[in-house]
Write a protein that holds these residues in place. Structure first.
Motif, mmCIF file in Angstrom:
data_model
loop_
_atom_site.group_PDB
_atom_site.id
_atom_site.type_symbol
_atom_site.label_atom_id
_atom_site.label_comp_id
_atom_site.label_asym_id
_atom_site.label_seq_id
_atom_site.Cartn_x
_atom_site.Cartn_y
_atom_site.Cartn_z
ATOM 1 N N LEU A 27 -9.539 61.676 15.646
ATOM 2 C CA LEU A 27 -10.452 62.786 15.361
ATOM 3 C C LEU A 27 -9.941 64.080 15.976
ATOM 4 O O LEU A 27 -9.912 65.131 15.306
ATOM 5 N N ALA A 28 -9.532 64.025 17.232
ATOM 6 C CA ALA A 28 -9.046 65.225 17.913
ATOM 7 C C ALA A 28 -7.818 65.799 17.211
ATOM 8 O O ALA A 28 -7.676 67.025 17.078
ATOM 9 N N ALA A 29 -6.924 64.929 16.757
ATOM 10 C CA ALA A 29 -5.718 65.391 16.067
ATOM 11 C C ALA A 29 -6.078 66.083 14.749
ATOM 12 O O ALA A 29 -5.500 67.119 14.396
ATOM 13 N N ALA A 30 -7.033 65.530 14.018
ATOM 14 C CA ALA A 30 -7.463 66.152 12.764
ATOM 15 C C ALA A 30 -8.102 67.510 13.026
ATOM 16 O O ALA A 30 -7.822 68.484 12.317
ATOM 17 N N LEU A 31 -8.942 67.600 14.038
ATOM 18 C CA LEU A 31 -9.598 68.872 14.355
ATOM 19 C C LEU A 31 -8.587 69.937 14.774
ATOM 20 O O LEU A 31 -8.731 71.113 14.422
ATOM 21 N N GLU A 32 -7.571 69.545 15.508
ATOM 22 C CA GLU A 32 -6.569 70.516 15.939
ATOM 23 C C GLU A 32 -5.821 71.088 14.736
ATOM 24 O O GLU A 32 -5.559 72.294 14.669
ATOM 25 N N GLU A 33 -5.476 70.238 13.765
ATOM 26 C CA GLU A 33 -4.813 70.741 12.561
ATOM 27 C C GLU A 33 -5.758 71.640 11.757
ATOM 28 O O GLU A 33 -5.326 72.632 11.160
ATOM 29 N N CYS A 34 -7.040 71.305 11.744
ATOM 30 C CA CYS A 34 -8.011 72.150 11.049
ATOM 31 C C CYS A 34 -8.110 73.521 11.717
ATOM 32 O O CYS A 34 -8.190 74.551 11.032
ATOM 33 N N ARG A 35 -8.092 73.558 13.023
ATOM 34 C CA ARG A 35 -8.134 74.846 13.730
ATOM 35 C C ARG A 35 -6.928 75.705 13.349
ATOM 36 O O ARG A 35 -7.059 76.917 13.135
ATOM 37 N N ARG A 36 -5.761 75.090 13.271
ATOM 38 C CA ARG A 36 -4.566 75.837 12.883
ATOM 39 C C ARG A 36 -4.718 76.396 11.472
ATOM 40 O O ARG A 36 -4.349 77.546 11.204
ATOM 41 N N PHE A 37 -5.240 75.579 10.579
ATOM 42 C CA PHE A 37 -5.383 76.035 9.195
ATOM 43 C C PHE A 37 -6.341 77.220 9.105
ATOM 44 O O PHE A 37 -6.030 78.232 8.452
ATOM 45 N N PHE A 38 -7.486 77.132 9.725
ATOM 46 C CA PHE A 38 -8.481 78.194 9.582
ATOM 47 C C PHE A 38 -8.137 79.452 10.373
ATOM 48 O O PHE A 38 -8.780 80.485 10.180
ATOM 49 N N SER A 39 -7.116 79.383 11.194
ATOM 50 C CA SER A 39 -6.641 80.586 11.868
ATOM 51 C C SER A 39 -5.722 81.418 10.974
ATOM 52 O O SER A 39 -5.376 82.551 11.314
ATOM 53 N N LEU A 40 -5.338 80.855 9.815
ATOM 54 C CA LEU A 40 -4.466 81.573 8.884
ATOM 55 C C LEU A 40 -5.228 82.722 8.222
ATOM 56 O O LEU A 40 -6.457 82.673 8.085
ATOM 57 N N PRO A 41 -4.531 83.760 7.766
ATOM 58 C CA PRO A 41 -5.188 84.835 7.011
ATOM 59 C C PRO A 41 -5.824 84.293 5.729
ATOM 60 O O PRO A 41 -5.355 83.303 5.156
ATOM 61 N N GLU A 43 -5.782 85.383 2.735
ATOM 62 C CA GLU A 43 -4.909 85.359 1.565
ATOM 63 C C GLU A 43 -3.962 84.162 1.594
ATOM 64 O O GLU A 43 -3.575 83.627 0.548
ATOM 65 N N THR A 44 -3.589 83.722 2.795
ATOM 66 C CA THR A 44 -2.743 82.532 2.909
ATOM 67 C C THR A 44 -3.539 81.281 2.581
ATOM 68 O O THR A 44 -3.086 80.413 1.821
ATOM 69 N N LYS A 45 -4.735 81.170 3.125
ATOM 70 C CA LYS A 45 -5.577 80.004 2.842
ATOM 71 C C LYS A 45 -5.879 79.891 1.344
ATOM 72 O O LYS A 45 -5.956 78.774 0.803
ATOM 73 N N SER A 46 -6.010 81.017 0.681
ATOM 74 C CA SER A 46 -6.334 80.995 -0.748
ATOM 75 C C SER A 46 -5.226 80.382 -1.597
ATOM 76 O O SER A 46 -5.463 79.991 -2.748
ATOM 77 N N ARG A 47 -4.005 80.295 -1.067
ATOM 78 C CA ARG A 47 -2.913 79.630 -1.786
ATOM 79 C C ARG A 47 -3.222 78.157 -2.031
ATOM 80 O O ARG A 47 -2.609 77.531 -2.897
ATOM 81 N N TYR A 48 -4.148 77.606 -1.288
ATOM 82 C CA TYR A 48 -4.440 76.176 -1.349
ATOM 83 C C TYR A 48 -5.798 75.910 -1.997
ATOM 84 O O TYR A 48 -6.431 74.894 -1.729
ATOM 85 N N SER A 49 -6.229 76.811 -2.871
ATOM 86 C CA SER A 49 -7.524 76.703 -3.527
ATOM 87 C C SER A 49 -7.345 76.417 -5.009
ATOM 88 O O SER A 49 -6.603 77.122 -5.698
ATOM 89 N N SER A 50 -8.033 75.401 -5.530
ATOM 90 C CA SER A 50 -7.959 75.078 -6.952
ATOM 91 C C SER A 50 -8.807 76.061 -7.754
ATOM 92 O O SER A 50 -9.686 76.742 -7.217
ATOM 93 N N ALA A 51 -8.564 76.104 -9.051
ATOM 94 C CA ALA A 51 -9.253 77.068 -9.913
ATOM 95 C C ALA A 51 -10.760 76.853 -9.917
ATOM 96 O O ALA A 51 -11.536 77.814 -9.981
#
Length: 268
Positions: A27-41, A43-51
């Protein structure tokens, strides 16, 4: 231990689940990766959004709990089944998706055992298959305006069950008539039944209403496993009156996300 959780669901209306050291590390490992992802700008996060916004990143303003004019005050990332191909540019997110899938594998086994115990107790039945129709979702909340008292309005999720971990206070539930604030320790989860669970048990276990209060926190995350029965074959209640004809629950399950502004449950 899963029998204890099943009895807690039947007796209290939800279950608190304790993790061992290895599980808590997943659980802790998953949360740490999630924190890294949501710290992205953004516009970067939007690259990983489906239509259709159903897979991968979903920005704030799409999903709501009751009405579209009061969107949930969070953005999120979703991962359905093992379908990395449904998340645009998912190869760039291998650390995140790998950690989430390892966590999901643990949760799948847990849910199968607990739901199976309840099915046997209430109806001498078996738990439905769910892996291909279920998904992980991580919600990320940042400080919200004080004019909204709730980050998410009161609702039930409409799934079979939701398994949730939160990193900070704010979650409030209704196991009875009164609202109960709940928090999860780093080694703890809450298993919440949804309306599908209520239908399967003939109302013996009700759908758990919940909401998220705005406490003015700088950062908060919740990591959820939303469990839907697979829709490939009819699904009938485990409990019904002797003279009551069986009702296939699949159409209700398939269309429920529309109430939150989301597409139907896909058949994966």
């Amino acid at each position: 231990m899963t029998l204890d959780y099943a009895r807690e669901l039947l007796g209290v209306g939800y279950a608190r689940i304790s993790l061992d050291t290895e599980e808590a590390a997943l659980l802790a490992a998953a949360l740490e990766e999630c924190r890294r992802f949501f710290s992205l700008p953004d516009e970067t996060k939007s690259r990983y959004s489906s239509a259709d916004r159903n897979f991968g990143y979903r920005p704030l303003g799409v999903e709501y709990s009751i009405t579209a004019d009061r969107p949930d005050l969070n953005d999120c990332f979703t991962l359905w089944s093992d379908r990395l191909d449904l998340v645009p540019n998912s190869a760039e997110l291998a650390p995140l998706t790998g950690a989430l899938l390892r966590w999901r594998d643990h949760l799948s086994a847990l849910v199968s055992d607990v739901v199976g115990q309840v099915a046997e107790i209430v109806g001498n039945a078996k738990a439905p298959r769910f892996e291909a129709a279920s998904y992980l979702q991580v919600n990320s909340y940042t400080r919200a305006s004080g004019d909204r008292d709730l980050l998410q309005d009161r609702h039930e999720d409409g799934h079979l069950v939701t398994v949730i971990h939160t990193t900070a206070p704010g979650l409030e539930i209704w196991p009875g008539e009164e609202c109960l604030p709940v928090e999860t320790a780093p080694d703890e989860l809450i298993l919440m039944p949804g309306s599908v669970f209520a239908d399967l048990t003939g109302g013996r276990v009700g759908a758990l209403d919940h909401q998220v209060r705005n406490l003015g926190l700088e950062r908060r995350m919740s990591l959820m496993y939303f469990v839907n029965p697979e829709l490939t074959e009819p699904l009938y209640p485990w409990v019904r009156a002797a003279d009551e004809p069986p009702a296939d629950l699949r159409d209700k399950i398939r269309s429920h996300p529309a109430g939150f502004g989301l597409p139907d449950v896909p058949v994966l």
